[in-house]
Design a protein around this motif. Sequence first.
Motif, short mmCIF file in Angstrom:
data_model
loop_
_atom_site.label_atom_id
_atom_site.label_comp_id
_atom_site.label_asym_id
_atom_site.label_seq_id
_atom_site.Cartn_x
_atom_site.Cartn_y
_atom_site.Cartn_z
N GLY A 65 -1.17 -1.24 -10.19
CA GLY A 65 -1.93 -1.02 -8.97
C GLY A 65 -3.22 -0.26 -9.24
N GLU A 66 -4.03 -0.13 -8.19
CA GLU A 66 -5.26 0.64 -8.25
C GLU A 66 -5.19 1.77 -7.25
OE1 GLU A 66 -8.93 -1.45 -7.78
OE2 GLU A 66 -8.54 -2.78 -9.47
N SER A 103 -5.47 3.34 11.05
CA SER A 103 -4.32 4.00 11.67
C SER A 103 -3.23 4.32 10.65
CB SER A 103 -3.75 3.13 12.79
OG SER A 103 -3.32 1.89 12.27
N SER A 104 -3.07 3.47 9.63
CA SER A 104 -2.05 3.69 8.60
C SER A 104 -2.49 4.74 7.60
CB SER A 104 -1.74 2.40 7.87
OG SER A 104 -1.27 1.44 8.77
N ALA A 105 -3.81 4.87 7.37
CA ALA A 105 -4.33 5.78 6.36
C ALA A 105 -4.71 7.13 6.94
CB ALA A 105 -5.54 5.16 5.68
N LEU A 106 -4.40 7.38 8.20
CA LEU A 106 -4.76 8.62 8.87
C LEU A 106 -4.10 9.81 8.17
CD1 LEU A 106 -6.41 9.49 11.33
CD2 LEU A 106 -4.30 9.49 12.64
N GLY A 107 -4.90 10.73 7.67
CA GLY A 107 -4.39 11.92 6.99
C GLY A 107 -3.98 11.70 5.54
N ALA A 108 -4.25 10.53 4.99
CA ALA A 108 -3.85 10.23 3.61
C ALA A 108 -4.82 10.84 2.61
CB ALA A 108 -3.78 8.73 3.40
N GLU A 109 -4.27 11.24 1.45
CA GLU A 109 -5.10 11.75 0.36
C GLU A 109 -5.50 10.64 -0.60
OE1 GLU A 109 -2.55 14.71 -1.33
OE2 GLU A 109 -3.27 16.26 0.05
N LYS A 110 -4.58 9.70 -0.80
CA LYS A 110 -4.90 8.56 -1.66
C LYS A 110 -4.02 7.38 -1.29
CE LYS A 110 -2.16 9.39 -5.79
NZ LYS A 110 -2.12 9.69 -7.20
N ILE A 111 -4.52 6.20 -1.62
CA ILE A 111 -3.80 4.94 -1.38
C ILE A 111 -3.71 4.22 -2.72
CG2 ILE A 111 -3.85 2.70 -0.22
CD1 ILE A 111 -5.51 3.99 1.99
N THR A 112 -2.51 3.78 -3.07
CA THR A 112 -2.33 2.96 -4.26
C THR A 112 -2.08 1.53 -3.80
OG1 THR A 112 -1.33 4.82 -5.43
CG2 THR A 112 -1.02 2.66 -6.39
N LEU A 150 0.85 -1.18 0.00
CA LEU A 150 0.00 0.00 0.00
C LEU A 150 0.89 1.24 0.00
CD1 LEU A 150 -2.57 -1.07 2.74
CD2 LEU A 150 -2.73 -1.40 0.29
N LYS A 151 0.76 2.04 -1.04
CA LYS A 151 1.48 3.32 -1.10
C LYS A 151 0.51 4.37 -0.58
CE LYS A 151 3.82 6.50 -4.20
NZ LYS A 151 4.12 6.80 -5.61
N VAL A 152 0.74 4.80 0.65
CA VAL A 152 -0.13 5.76 1.32
C VAL A 152 0.46 7.16 1.10
CG1 VAL A 152 -1.17 6.43 3.51
CG2 VAL A 152 -0.73 4.01 3.03
N GLU A 153 -0.28 7.99 0.36
CA GLU A 153 0.20 9.34 0.03
C GLU A 153 -0.47 10.36 0.93
OE1 GLU A 153 0.53 10.33 -4.13
OE2 GLU A 153 0.44 8.20 -4.64
N PRO A 169 -0.10 14.57 2.42
CA PRO A 169 0.38 15.85 1.88
C PRO A 169 1.89 16.01 2.08
CG PRO A 169 -1.61 16.18 3.17
CD PRO A 169 -1.21 14.76 3.36
N GLY A 170 2.63 16.08 0.98
CA GLY A 170 4.06 16.28 1.02
C GLY A 170 4.91 15.04 1.21
N SER A 171 4.31 13.87 1.38
CA SER A 171 5.11 12.65 1.58
C SER A 171 4.27 11.42 1.24
CB SER A 171 5.61 12.55 3.02
OG SER A 171 4.52 12.33 3.90
N PHE A 172 4.96 10.29 1.23
CA PHE A 172 4.27 9.01 1.06
C PHE A 172 5.09 7.94 1.76
CE2 PHE A 172 7.26 8.76 -2.43
CZ PHE A 172 7.62 7.43 -2.46
N GLU A 173 4.43 6.82 2.07
CA GLU A 173 5.13 5.66 2.61
C GLU A 173 4.52 4.41 2.01
OE1 GLU A 173 4.73 4.90 6.83
OE2 GLU A 173 2.83 5.94 6.90
N THR A 174 5.35 3.41 1.83
CA THR A 174 4.89 2.14 1.28
C THR A 174 4.86 1.11 2.40
OG1 THR A 174 5.88 2.72 -0.84
CG2 THR A 174 5.29 0.41 -0.50
N LEU A 175 3.72 0.47 2.58
CA LEU A 175 3.51 -0.48 3.67
C LEU A 175 3.11 -1.83 3.12
CD1 LEU A 175 1.29 1.93 5.79
CD2 LEU A 175 3.71 1.50 6.15
N ASP A 176 3.48 -2.90 3.82
CA ASP A 176 3.03 -4.24 3.48
C ASP A 176 1.72 -4.51 4.21
OD1 ASP A 176 5.18 -4.98 1.85
OD2 ASP A 176 6.40 -5.48 3.59
N ILE A 177 0.77 -5.10 3.51
CA ILE A 177 -0.52 -5.35 4.12
C ILE A 177 -0.43 -6.35 5.27
CG2 ILE A 177 -1.31 -7.19 2.59
CD1 ILE A 177 -3.99 -5.15 2.81
#
Length: 162
Positions: free
Chosen positions: A157-158, A125-134, A88-91, A93-101
Amino acid sequence: MKREIAVKRDMKQGVSPVIATTLLIAMVIVIGLIIFLWFRGFTQEAITKFGGVNVELVCGDVQFDSSYSSGNLLLSNTGNVPIYSFKLKVEKPGSFETLDIENISGNWPKTGLNQGGVFSGDISSSALGAEKITVIPVLRGTTESGAKTHACDEQYGEEIIL
């Protein structure tokens, strides 16, 4: 005395042609081996799936649906390719992180999602404040040294806009 000096000069000889040839061949072999090992470091071991098809080509055949609602991520495998995991690429504002499900949700199936498989898990908890998830599929294939995983490119990805 002059004669003794002349004799000593004549007795000095270089390396015999046999030894020189042997040393030259050994040096060429060593240099060739160094170059071979150096180039071998540039290549990766191919991961295959379905009896010899490169797993990177199989990524194009992966079909899945994803949705996110109220902190709950819903994933379903609608294709014929088993999906081992997701990244999961959690984007934000200004950053992103890639997490394993598997690290986010404790109830991810160990074998992944087979054809028709469905997963639902809380990732609020992982998507808190995220604009989009890939959501990016991860496939499991085989190599000469055993089973390995391969994360498909982001193009397979989607995106889920939050």
